[in-house]
Design an enzyme around this catalytic site. Sequence first.
Site, PDB file in Angstrom:
ATOM      1  N   GLY A 165      -3.421   7.278   6.605  1.00 39.45           N
ATOM      2  CA  GLY A 165      -2.376   8.264   6.918  1.00 39.45           C
ATOM      3  C   GLY A 165      -1.626   8.726   5.684  1.00 39.45           C
ATOM      4  O   GLY A 165      -1.435   9.929   5.465  1.00 39.45           O
ATOM      5  N   SER A 179       7.075  12.016  11.522  1.00 38.59           N
ATOM      6  CA  SER A 179       6.596  11.041  10.544  1.00 38.59           C
ATOM      7  C   SER A 179       7.318  11.266   9.222  1.00 38.59           C
ATOM      8  O   SER A 179       7.394  12.397   8.736  1.00 38.59           O
ATOM      9  CB  SER A 179       5.085  11.199  10.321  1.00 38.59           C
ATOM     10  OG  SER A 179       4.685  10.451   9.192  1.00 38.59           O
ATOM     11  N   GLN A 224       6.212  10.367   6.504  1.00 37.30           N
ATOM     12  CA  GLN A 224       5.194  10.603   5.466  1.00 37.30           C
ATOM     13  C   GLN A 224       5.144  12.070   5.051  1.00 37.30           C
ATOM     14  O   GLN A 224       4.821  12.390   3.905  1.00 37.30           O
ATOM     15  CB  GLN A 224       3.820  10.152   5.959  1.00 37.30           C
ATOM     16  CG  GLN A 224       3.721   8.646   6.151  1.00 37.30           C
ATOM     17  CD  GLN A 224       2.352   8.208   6.628  1.00 37.30           C
ATOM     18  OE1 GLN A 224       1.404   8.985   6.646  1.00 37.30           O
ATOM     19  NE2 GLN A 224       2.243   6.951   7.027  1.00 37.30           N
ATOM     20  N   ARG A 246      -4.527  12.810  14.449  1.00 34.17           N
ATOM     21  CA  ARG A 246      -3.159  12.529  13.969  1.00 34.17           C
ATOM     22  C   ARG A 246      -2.555  13.838  13.428  1.00 34.17           C
ATOM     23  O   ARG A 246      -3.119  14.456  12.511  1.00 34.17           O
ATOM     24  CB  ARG A 246      -3.172  11.423  12.897  1.00 34.17           C
ATOM     25  CG  ARG A 246      -3.678  10.090  13.450  1.00 34.17           C
ATOM     26  CD  ARG A 246      -3.633   8.973  12.423  1.00 34.17           C
ATOM     27  NE  ARG A 246      -2.270   8.557  12.094  1.00 34.17           N
ATOM     28  CZ  ARG A 246      -1.982   7.617  11.205  1.00 34.17           C
ATOM     29  NH1 ARG A 246      -2.945   7.001  10.531  1.00 34.17           N
ATOM     30  NH2 ARG A 246      -0.728   7.287  10.967  1.00 34.17           N
ATOM     31  N   LYS A 251       0.835  -1.206   0.000  1.00 37.48           N
ATOM     32  CA  LYS A 251       0.000   0.000   0.000  1.00 37.48           C
ATOM     33  C   LYS A 251       0.866   1.250   0.000  1.00 37.48           C
ATOM     34  O   LYS A 251       0.480   2.274  -0.553  1.00 37.48           O
ATOM     35  CB  LYS A 251      -1.026  -0.026   1.142  1.00 37.48           C
ATOM     36  CG  LYS A 251      -0.593   0.484   2.505  1.00 37.48           C
ATOM     37  CD  LYS A 251      -1.808   0.589   3.430  1.00 37.48           C
ATOM     38  CE  LYS A 251      -1.438   0.563   4.899  1.00 37.48           C
ATOM     39  NZ  LYS A 251      -0.884   1.818   5.407  1.00 37.48           N
ATOM     40  N   SER A 252       2.047   1.171   0.582  1.00 36.98           N
ATOM     41  CA  SER A 252       2.945   2.337   0.565  1.00 36.98           C
ATOM     42  C   SER A 252       3.383   2.662  -0.858  1.00 36.98           C
ATOM     43  O   SER A 252       3.324   3.808  -1.295  1.00 36.98           O
ATOM     44  CB  SER A 252       4.177   2.063   1.427  1.00 36.98           C
ATOM     45  OG  SER A 252       3.833   2.069   2.789  1.00 36.98           O
ATOM     46  N   ASP A 276       5.964  -0.601  11.488  1.00 32.60           N
ATOM     47  CA  ASP A 276       4.697  -1.322  11.280  1.00 32.60           C
ATOM     48  C   ASP A 276       4.754  -2.796  11.662  1.00 32.60           C
ATOM     49  O   ASP A 276       3.716  -3.463  11.691  1.00 32.60           O
ATOM     50  CB  ASP A 276       4.240  -1.200   9.816  1.00 32.60           C
ATOM     51  CG  ASP A 276       3.846   0.230   9.467  1.00 32.60           C
ATOM     52  OD1 ASP A 276       3.866   1.090  10.367  1.00 32.60           O
ATOM     53  OD2 ASP A 276       3.540   0.474   8.291  1.00 32.60           O
ATOM     54  N   ARG A 290      -0.550   2.669  19.530  1.00 33.31           N
ATOM     55  CA  ARG A 290      -0.266   1.230  19.459  1.00 33.31           C
ATOM     56  C   ARG A 290       0.460   0.709  20.691  1.00 33.31           C
ATOM     57  O   ARG A 290       0.324  -0.468  21.042  1.00 33.31           O
ATOM     58  CB  ARG A 290       0.540   0.911  18.187  1.00 33.31           C
ATOM     59  CG  ARG A 290      -0.305   1.006  16.937  1.00 33.31           C
ATOM     60  CD  ARG A 290       0.464   0.683  15.677  1.00 33.31           C
ATOM     61  NE  ARG A 290      -0.473   0.600  14.553  1.00 33.31           N
ATOM     62  CZ  ARG A 290      -0.118   0.584  13.274  1.00 33.31           C
ATOM     63  NH1 ARG A 290       1.157   0.653  12.940  1.00 33.31           N
ATOM     64  NH2 ARG A 290      -1.032   0.490  12.327  1.00 33.31           N
TER      65      ARG A 290
HETATM   66  O1  LIG Z   1       5.314   6.351   3.916  1.00 34.32           O
HETATM   67  C1  LIG Z   1       4.668   5.333   4.179  1.00 34.32           C
HETATM   68  O2  LIG Z   1       4.106   4.654   3.295  1.00 34.32           O
HETATM   69  C2  LIG Z   1       4.576   4.907   5.589  1.00 34.32           C
HETATM   70  C3  LIG Z   1       5.446   5.403   6.516  1.00 34.32           C
HETATM   71  C4  LIG Z   1       5.444   4.984   7.950  1.00 34.32           C
HETATM   72  O3  LIG Z   1       4.913   6.043   8.713  1.00 34.32           O
HETATM   73  P1  LIG Z   1       5.811   7.047   9.637  1.00 34.32           P
HETATM   74  O4  LIG Z   1       6.825   7.668   8.779  1.00 34.32           O
HETATM   75  O5  LIG Z   1       4.779   8.000  10.134  1.00 34.32           O
HETATM   76  O6  LIG Z   1       6.427   6.198  10.716  1.00 34.32           O
HETATM   77  C5  LIG Z   1       4.597   3.722   8.147  1.00 34.32           C
HETATM   78  O7  LIG Z   1       4.328   3.530   9.506  1.00 34.32           O
HETATM   79  C6  LIG Z   1       3.295   3.780   7.394  1.00 34.32           C
HETATM   80  O8  LIG Z   1       2.521   2.617   7.564  1.00 34.32           O
HETATM   81  C7  LIG Z   1       3.527   3.922   5.914  1.00 34.32           C
HETATM   82  C1  LIG Z   2       0.673   3.355  10.124  1.00 34.63           C
HETATM   83  C2  LIG Z   2       0.034   2.802   9.101  1.00 34.63           C
HETATM   84  O1  LIG Z   2      -0.633   3.478   8.129  1.00 34.63           O
HETATM   85  P1  LIG Z   2      -0.912   5.039   7.929  1.00 34.63           P
HETATM   86  O2  LIG Z   2       0.016   5.835   8.790  1.00 34.63           O
HETATM   87  O3  LIG Z   2      -0.685   5.266   6.480  1.00 34.63           O
HETATM   88  O4  LIG Z   2      -2.362   5.263   8.312  1.00 34.63           O
HETATM   89  C3  LIG Z   2       0.040   1.332   8.946  1.00 34.63           C
HETATM   90  O5  LIG Z   2      -0.420   0.834   7.898  1.00 34.63           O
HETATM   91  O6  LIG Z   2       0.497   0.610   9.846  1.00 34.63           O
END
Ligand SMILES: O=C(O)C1=C[C@@H](OP(=O)(O)O)[C@@H](O)[C@H](O)C1
Ligand SMILES: C=C(OP(=O)(O)O)C(=O)O
Length: 407
Positions: free
Chosen positions: A69, A144, A146, A98, A22-23, A290, A321
């Site tokens: 997210g 994060s 992200q 969040r 999914k990433s 994760d 978590r």
């Molecule tokens: O970039 C991504 O696809 C993700 C980054 C991670 O988040 P963080 O960078 O917030 O730890 C991970 O936990 C999330 O499930 C997916």
């Molecule tokens: C943290 C996760 O997803 P997201 O942050 O994209 O909601 C996950 O899939 O474990």
Amino acid sequence: MNLLLQTSQSDLQARIAVTGSKSETNRLLLLQALFPNITLANTSNSDDSEVMQKALKGNEEIVDIHHAGTAMRFLTAYFAVNEGREVVLTGSQRMTERPIKVLVEALEQLGAQISYENEVGYPPIRIKGQKITASKVNIPANVSSQYISALLLVAPKLENGIEITLVGEITSIPYIKMTLALLNDLDIKTSFEGNVITVYPKQEVESKVMTVESDWSSASYFFSLAALAESASVSLTSYKETSLQGDSGLVEIYKKMGVDTHFVGNKMTLTKQAGFIPQTVNFELNNTPDIAQTIVVTCLGLGIGCHLTGLHTLKIKETDRLEALRIELTKLGASISVTNDSLTLLASDEINHNVTIATYNDHRMAMAFAPLALKVPIIIENAEVVSKSYPDFWNDLKSLGFEISEK
Ligand SMILES: O=C(O)C1=C[C@@H](OP(=O)(O)O)[C@@H](O)[C@H](O)C1
Ligand SMILES: C=C(OP(=O)(O)O)C(=O)O
């Protein structure tokens, strides 16, 4: 839907096709919106990828990305640079808790116009898309990754690209490297030196099929199952020995817990190895947040202890978590303590039977606890949450000989 899981199987044999990461999918969907001549294969069938796709295709003023997210963060950047369009980006109740401020402030440095509809720092946000010409930005990197990937993904379409200076310790680095690798696959030039990342502008890319590797975070539950079975030979497709996904670190982690991984082409086979397993294992998971839930539950099932560190991002994921693990593992009889960024489980042989595990709207709580059914009957509350990343999870578990009934 609450599911009772039990099994008399001690030997696990199956061949399972897991869908795309999914990433990777959510990055490529955004890149496809920017460069429509790329084609995607083996995309994720997760809810998070569906909402991402719908948001990118639609034309609504209110865009709701539910629990996703990556969609929230990536689309914040996407809409901020989409000149002339105004949207309100929102999500589930949890998404409104969040934080998004770090990304909003970074985009504001570039000239974006974003305001908060309710609480400052959190979704929903109103975004008025702007033409961006600035290119230098500083961003805290320890909350994060992200936020950083979001900036990187839109950067090639900015007039002057982007130069990001990462401030502080960098969390979840493999996800940043994944983003850069996907840009490079499209011949977009990037560099990552010290704490500075540069993406050079590129208005068009060549037509290309981008094939998504299957999801390693989803694979983690099969590593756990293989570790807890008496014997196992579970084949998973389509994986690469050298992956863009940091969670491929599972191979080394589970080697220490008795699982051998063998690749033939894009099929990897997990087998249970007889032999020594330490009484306690220690893992630093800053690069692979994760899989923390999967690992601690495996340890409980093996009767060993663990000390997991680098977990500070777990508090702002689908649920807190660390707290969720503390509560649910305690119900099973475990001795567990958590801090803001670590978790310690003491070795113990006892696991309580027929415990109902609450899942806190968190797909990974449901899937991480499921392998324990090899040891004790267990009930998973609101089992449908798995669709956030892995809608076929319960069917795939059935194919391993698990009895699954509604409770
Ligand atoms: O970039 C991504 O696809 C993700 C980054 C991670 O988040 P963080 O960078 O917030 O730890 C991970 O936990 C999330 O499930 C997916
Ligand atoms: C943290 C996760 O997803 P997201 O942050 O994209 O909601 C996950 O899939 O474990």
